[in-house]
Design a protein around this motif. Structure first.
Motif, PDB file in Angstrom:
ATOM      1  N   LEU A   1       7.398 -17.496 -19.427  1.00  0.00           N
ATOM      2  CA  LEU A   1       8.254 -18.612 -19.845  1.00  0.00           C
ATOM      3  C   LEU A   1       8.762 -19.387 -18.640  1.00  0.00           C
ATOM      4  N   GLN A   2       8.767 -20.729 -18.757  1.00  0.00           N
ATOM      5  CA  GLN A   2       9.307 -21.587 -17.699  1.00  0.00           C
ATOM      6  C   GLN A   2      10.422 -22.481 -18.246  1.00  0.00           C
ATOM      7  N   ARG A   3      10.080 -23.244 -19.278  1.00  0.00           N
ATOM      8  CA  ARG A   3      11.096 -24.144 -19.865  1.00  0.00           C
ATOM      9  C   ARG A   3      11.530 -23.671 -21.255  1.00  0.00           C
ATOM     10  N   VAL A   4      10.603 -23.109 -21.978  1.00  0.00           N
ATOM     11  CA  VAL A   4      10.927 -22.639 -23.330  1.00  0.00           C
ATOM     12  C   VAL A   4      11.814 -21.414 -23.230  1.00  0.00           C
ATOM     13  N   SER A   5      12.865 -21.390 -24.019  1.00  0.00           N
ATOM     14  CA  SER A   5      13.794 -20.263 -23.975  1.00  0.00           C
ATOM     15  C   SER A   5      13.238 -19.066 -24.730  1.00  0.00           C
ATOM     16  N   ALA A   6      13.673 -17.852 -24.320  1.00  0.00           N
ATOM     17  CA  ALA A   6      13.250 -16.626 -25.006  1.00  0.00           C
ATOM     18  C   ALA A   6      13.715 -16.639 -26.457  1.00  0.00           C
ATOM     19  N   GLY A   7      14.872 -17.258 -26.706  1.00  0.00           N
ATOM     20  CA  GLY A   7      15.374 -17.308 -28.077  1.00  0.00           C
ATOM     21  C   GLY A   7      14.422 -18.050 -29.000  1.00  0.00           C
ATOM     22  N   THR A   8      13.744 -19.097 -28.471  1.00  0.00           N
ATOM     23  CA  THR A   8      12.779 -19.828 -29.284  1.00  0.00           C
ATOM     24  C   THR A   8      11.629 -18.924 -29.689  1.00  0.00           C
ATOM     25  N   VAL A   9      11.177 -18.073 -28.747  1.00  0.00           N
ATOM     26  CA  VAL A   9      10.080 -17.151 -29.045  1.00  0.00           C
ATOM     27  C   VAL A   9      10.517 -16.120 -30.075  1.00  0.00           C
ATOM     28  N   PHE A  10      11.693 -15.507 -29.863  1.00  0.00           N
ATOM     29  CA  PHE A  10      12.165 -14.457 -30.775  1.00  0.00           C
ATOM     30  C   PHE A  10      12.391 -14.990 -32.188  1.00  0.00           C
ATOM     31  N   SER A  11      12.871 -16.244 -32.284  1.00  0.00           N
ATOM     32  CA  SER A  11      13.122 -16.801 -33.618  1.00  0.00           C
ATOM     33  C   SER A  11      11.825 -17.085 -34.356  1.00  0.00           C
ATOM     34  N   ALA A  12      10.747 -17.326 -33.602  1.00  0.00           N
ATOM     35  CA  ALA A  12       9.461 -17.599 -34.244  1.00  0.00           C
ATOM     36  C   ALA A  12       8.706 -16.326 -34.590  1.00  0.00           C
ATOM     37  N   LEU A  13       8.990 -15.214 -33.909  1.00  0.00           N
ATOM     38  CA  LEU A  13       8.267 -13.966 -34.135  1.00  0.00           C
ATOM     39  C   LEU A  13       8.587 -13.376 -35.510  1.00  0.00           C
ATOM     40  N   PRO A  14       7.572 -12.904 -36.228  1.00  0.00           N
ATOM     41  CA  PRO A  14       7.835 -12.265 -37.525  1.00  0.00           C
ATOM     42  C   PRO A  14       8.180 -10.780 -37.405  1.00  0.00           C
ATOM     43  N   VAL A  15       8.337 -10.255 -36.169  1.00  0.00           N
ATOM     44  CA  VAL A  15       8.648  -8.854 -35.942  1.00  0.00           C
ATOM     45  C   VAL A  15       9.804  -8.761 -34.959  1.00  0.00           C
ATOM     46  N   SER A  16      10.603  -7.717 -35.075  1.00  0.00           N
ATOM     47  CA  SER A  16      11.734  -7.512 -34.171  1.00  0.00           C
ATOM     48  C   SER A  16      11.792  -6.033 -33.790  1.00  0.00           C
ATOM     49  N   ALA A  17      12.632  -5.725 -32.789  1.00  0.00           N
ATOM     50  CA  ALA A  17      12.755  -4.353 -32.293  1.00  0.00           C
ATOM     51  C   ALA A  17      13.163  -3.413 -33.419  1.00  0.00           C
ATOM     52  N   GLY A  18      12.501  -2.202 -33.428  1.00  0.00           N
ATOM     53  CA  GLY A  18      12.781  -1.202 -34.446  1.00  0.00           C
ATOM     54  C   GLY A  18      11.824  -1.233 -35.608  1.00  0.00           C
ATOM     55  N   GLU A  19      10.987  -2.311 -35.693  1.00  0.00           N
ATOM     56  CA  GLU A  19      10.058  -2.430 -36.799  1.00  0.00           C
ATOM     57  C   GLU A  19       8.676  -1.920 -36.381  1.00  0.00           C
ATOM     58  N   LEU A  20       7.850  -1.635 -37.384  1.00  0.00           N
ATOM     59  CA  LEU A  20       6.474  -1.203 -37.149  1.00  0.00           C
ATOM     60  C   LEU A  20       5.552  -2.411 -37.154  1.00  0.00           C
ATOM     61  N   ILE A  21       4.504  -2.361 -36.349  1.00  0.00           N
ATOM     62  CA  ILE A  21       3.543  -3.447 -36.288  1.00  0.00           C
ATOM     63  C   ILE A  21       2.144  -2.858 -36.245  1.00  0.00           C
ATOM     64  N   ASP A  22       1.207  -3.525 -36.970  1.00  0.00           N
ATOM     65  CA  ASP A  22      -0.177  -3.088 -36.973  1.00  0.00           C
ATOM     66  C   ASP A  22      -1.066  -4.257 -36.536  1.00  0.00           C
ATOM     67  N   GLU A  23      -2.369  -4.081 -36.751  1.00  0.00           N
ATOM     68  CA  GLU A  23      -3.319  -5.112 -36.312  1.00  0.00           C
ATOM     69  C   GLU A  23      -3.043  -6.452 -36.995  1.00  0.00           C
ATOM     70  N   GLU A  24      -2.773  -6.420 -38.305  1.00  0.00           N
ATOM     71  CA  GLU A  24      -2.484  -7.665 -39.021  1.00  0.00           C
ATOM     72  C   GLU A  24      -1.187  -8.284 -38.531  1.00  0.00           C
TER      73      GLU A  24
END
Length: 771
Positions: A32-55
């Motif tokens: 990241l250079q100009r885009v804030s981390a918050g923008t990335v986290f808000s767009a992600l469909p997964v968050s810490a503590g959750e399970l994630i698979d290939e899909e």
């Protein structure tokens, strides 16, 4: 190092991709250079503590790409940490546009902004390419087939880019030939005359009418279609249109293929739906009659008249449709008008917006549509016109909205754009014969937002010094009675005014009241008290000496005046449509130092004769006579003629009777007369190269008139009783420009049938005006 990192990353990603489930304990974002981390986290469909698979990995990648901020995205696993590595798209640091003249830079930047290309925004190559193609299409629509747009992107530090658009507009292709195919009833010349587009001619350099534009051609095709439909050709159609250009892209050839069909007459006119009014009343509004050749204009006009009548009755949302049913056997048509009035609508509320200075009451008193009353489209529009005539606003817009949850109520919104209504400053002008005009003034047409006009001014010129104070309240009473108050001092040296040798000092105070007779007419009456003193020159005329012997040189008079006026002009300045009339009488109260009466009538009429040409007819007539012991009109109340607002081409104030100097002294001077008769005909045309002709007006004119006297003595030169044979004539060309310095008026006139006493002046001008 970079060579080792990529394979390692791919291996880690591969392992993650094939993992059945992975519990995310933390998320780290790299790159990241100009885009804030918050923008990335808000767009992600997964968050810490959750399970994630290939899909889930694929879904997260898609979600981040959809933000539009990144060129590349990699997702990897570092232990229990989900690692997201991004490559940001560059930001636009600056946009430079060069080479454009036909389209303003601001318009181009606004178009780019609407497409998402703006300084500070994320750069996307696909958008830039699309906009480049759109700009080329814009230039092609203007007939600039050789136009080209080159887009260059330069990299700048800190992942930024500079976008440069280099435009080669080329030249507008000229129309070489217009060809119409399939027309048998009307020849090519008749139809091509309907076109705004023309082939190159002698005046094309000035009019630019040979430059192809897609919008103009569409309008020309509509005019051809209307031409046929208004003459009964119901089956007329434009089959195709071809626009071709030569290899050099500077010449255009236009071909229009048409099918005329036959002429249809109206066999019957029918009414359907819910009429509200009686059928007889509705049929009186239909100008499409049985037995007439079908005309689309007559059909549309009839539909509009019915709609307007329903709107006036309160059915604001009425719908009227008209359609012809064709009988091919006998070439006739049945025209049916279907009326759907809807419910009668009522105005719930009238609101005003944009009037930050003007009181609501000033606007509301101009309303002819009232709240809680039945809605009338005619009254709503007329209220808008009355607001425009106030002169306080640049623009007035009106909008009606249905009240949510109802089908019989609406709100009316008037949005105004205020303009400066006052001025404080100095004035400077030059007028032929008057010399330099200097002055200072304070004027406020909308004093403290009340709508009242207050003014004070002083002016100095070669022949006149004046000071004026006035106040006008247009709503002295709630029903529209106006009240005006005025005080003035005027010192005039008529010797420098090109008339007889004398000076006057005048003090005047007066009050006037105006009463509206209708929406377009008004009667005004007032009283003025004037003290006037006369001082003769070194060589006074016999007429002046005789008058002063009989009446003295100082006079106090009380005069009354009564005026009737009517105006339907579309504008107060440089009108182009409508008419105005003014008739008045001025008289002295019996028992004054002087007794006289003056009658006047002035009128003008504007008639558009083509889209660009307007005919103006005007006249100005006056008659005065002395009363009681005064055997004639006082000489200082005489009429004068010549120059602007009279007969152009003749020197100002030089027309008509001259005085009688003492034998052997000086030459005779213009003395004026008690009868004025002036008229003119003007052809108003647009000024070439001017985009906005509202402040400029050019005319070709023919003037006629003279000054007469019903009591000429045996010694006066150039003195005639009213006689049409003694009218003076002139013709020429002139113009007026409403500039920031005041109106600038010029004329170039050629007088004819003048006599030895008339003074000609071919060129005349005036710049600026007194207060």
């Amino acid at each position: 190092m970079k060579r080792l990192l990529l394979p390692l990353l791919l291996c880690v990603f591969s392992a993650l991709a094939h993992a059945e489930l992975f519990q995310v304990e933390d998320i780290r974002v790299d790159g990241l250079q100009r885009v804030s981390a918050g923008t990335v986290f808000s767009a992600l469909p997964v968050s810490a503590g959750e399970l994630i698979d290939e899909e889930g990995v694929r879904e997260a990648t898609r979600a981040l790409f959809q933000t539009g901020y990144f060129d590349d995205i990699h997702i990897a696993r570092d232990g229990d940490v989900l690692v997201i590595i991004v490559t940001e798209r560059p930001a636009i640091a600056e946009i430079n546009i060069t080479g454009n003249k036909a389209i303003e830079t601001e318009q181009l930047l606004e178009a780019l902004h609407g497409a998402g290309l703006d300084e500070g925004q994320i750069f996307r190559q696909s958008v830039l390419q699309g906009m480049s193609q759109e700009l080329r299409r814009q230039y092609v629509s203007q007939g600039r087939y050789g136009a080209d747009v080159v887009a260059e992107v330069s990299e700048l530090p800190r992942n930024r880019v500079a976008v440069t658009l280099t435009i080669d507009e080329g030249s507008v292709a000229a129309i070489k030939h217009i060809n119409i195919v399939g027309n048998n009833v009307f020849d090519d010349d008749t139809l091509i005359a309907l076109f705004d587009l023309k082939t190159t001619g002698l005046l094309s350099f000035f009019l630019n009418d040979d430059k192809y534009a897609r919008e103009k051609l569409s309008g020309d095709l509509e005019r051809i279609e209307s031409w046929y439909l208004d003459r009964g050709y119901l089956k007329f159609s434009i089959d195709s249109t071809q626009v071709s250009i030569n290899p050099d892209r500077d010449t255009v050839f236009i071909t229009v293929n048409v099918s005329e069909g036959g002429v249809y007459t109206v066999n019957k006119v029918e009414l359907a739906g819910e009429l509200i009014m009686t059928e007889e009343q509705a049929r009186r509004l239909i100008i499409m009659r049985e037995g007439l050749i079908f005309s689309q204009t007559l059909m549309t006009t009839s539909k509009e008249l019915i709609t307007k009548r329903l709107g006036t009755e309160g059915y604001t949302f009425a719908e009227v449709e008209a359609y012809p049913e064709v009988n091919e056997d006998d070439k006739t048509a049945i025209v049916t008008y279907f009326v759907n009035p809807g419910k009668r609508a009522y105005v719930r509320r009238i609101e005003f917006r944009g009037n930050t200075k003007t009181d609501d009451e000033v606007l509301r008193r101009e309303m002819r549509q009232l709240e809680a009353a039945s809605a009338s489209t005619e009254l709503i529009e007329h209220s808008k016109v009355r607001l425009e005539r106030l002169g306080h606003f640049k623009e007035v817009k009106v909008e009606t909205r249905e009240v949510p949850g109802t089908n019989d109520q609406l709100d009316v919104f008037y949005t105004v754009e205020e303009q400066p209504s006052g001025s404080v400053g100095a004035s400077l002008g030059v007028a032929q014969g008057s010399g330099l005009i200097l002055g200072g003034n304070i004027q406020e047409k909308n004093f403290l937002g009340t709508g009242n006009a207050v003014s004070f001014g002083v002016n100095q010129s070669k022949y006149r010094t004046s000071a004026t104070v006035s106040l006008n309240d247009p709503y002295f009473t709630k029903d529209g009675v106006s009240a005006g108050y005025r005080f003035s001092y005027v010192a005039t040296d008529y010797g420098d005014f090109d008339v007889a040798e004398y000076t006057s000092d005048s003090f005047t105070t007066g009050v006037s009241f105006g009463y509206p007779l209708s929406e377009t007419s008004r009667i005004t009456y007032g009283v003025n008290v004037e003290n006037l003193s006369i001082d003769v020159g070194v060589f006074p005329s016999l007429e002046i000496v005789q008058f002063l012997v009989d009446n003295g040189d100082n006079y106090t008079t009380v005069t009354g005046n009564l005026n009737w006026s009517r105006s339907t002009l579309n504008r107060g300045i440089l009108a182009t449509r409508g008419s105005s009339q003014r008739a008045g009488i001025e008289f002295t109260v019996p028992g004054m130092d002087l007794d006289y009466i003056k009658l006047s009538y002035a009128a003008q009429y504007f008639k558009p004769i083509t889209k660009r040409l307007t005919l103006r007819l005007k006249t100005d007539i006056g008659y005065g006579i002395g009363l009681g012991d005064s055997d004639r009109l006082p000489f200082f109340k005489n009429y004068y003629g010549g120059g602007f607002n009279s007969v152009r081409g003749y020197k100002r104030n030089s027309m008509g009777p001259q005085d009688t100097p003492f034998p052997g002294f000086d030459d005779p001077d213009p003395f004026g007369g008690n009868v004025k008769a002036v008229g003119s005909a003007e052809l108003i045309f647009p000024v070439p190269f001017m985009k906005d002709n509202r402040s400029v007006q050019a005319v070709v004119f023919f003037d006629a008139g003279n000054i007469f006297d019903t009591e000429c003595n045996d010694f006066q030169e150039n003195c005639f009783s009213p006689d049409i044979g003694e009218l003076r004539y002139s013709f020429g060309i002139g113009g007026t420009w409403i500039s920031g310095f005041g109106p600038i008026t010029v004329s170039l006139a050629s007088p004819f049938n003048d006599n030895e006493f008339d003074e000609k002046e071919v060129f005349q001008f005036s710049m600026g005006q007194g207060f």
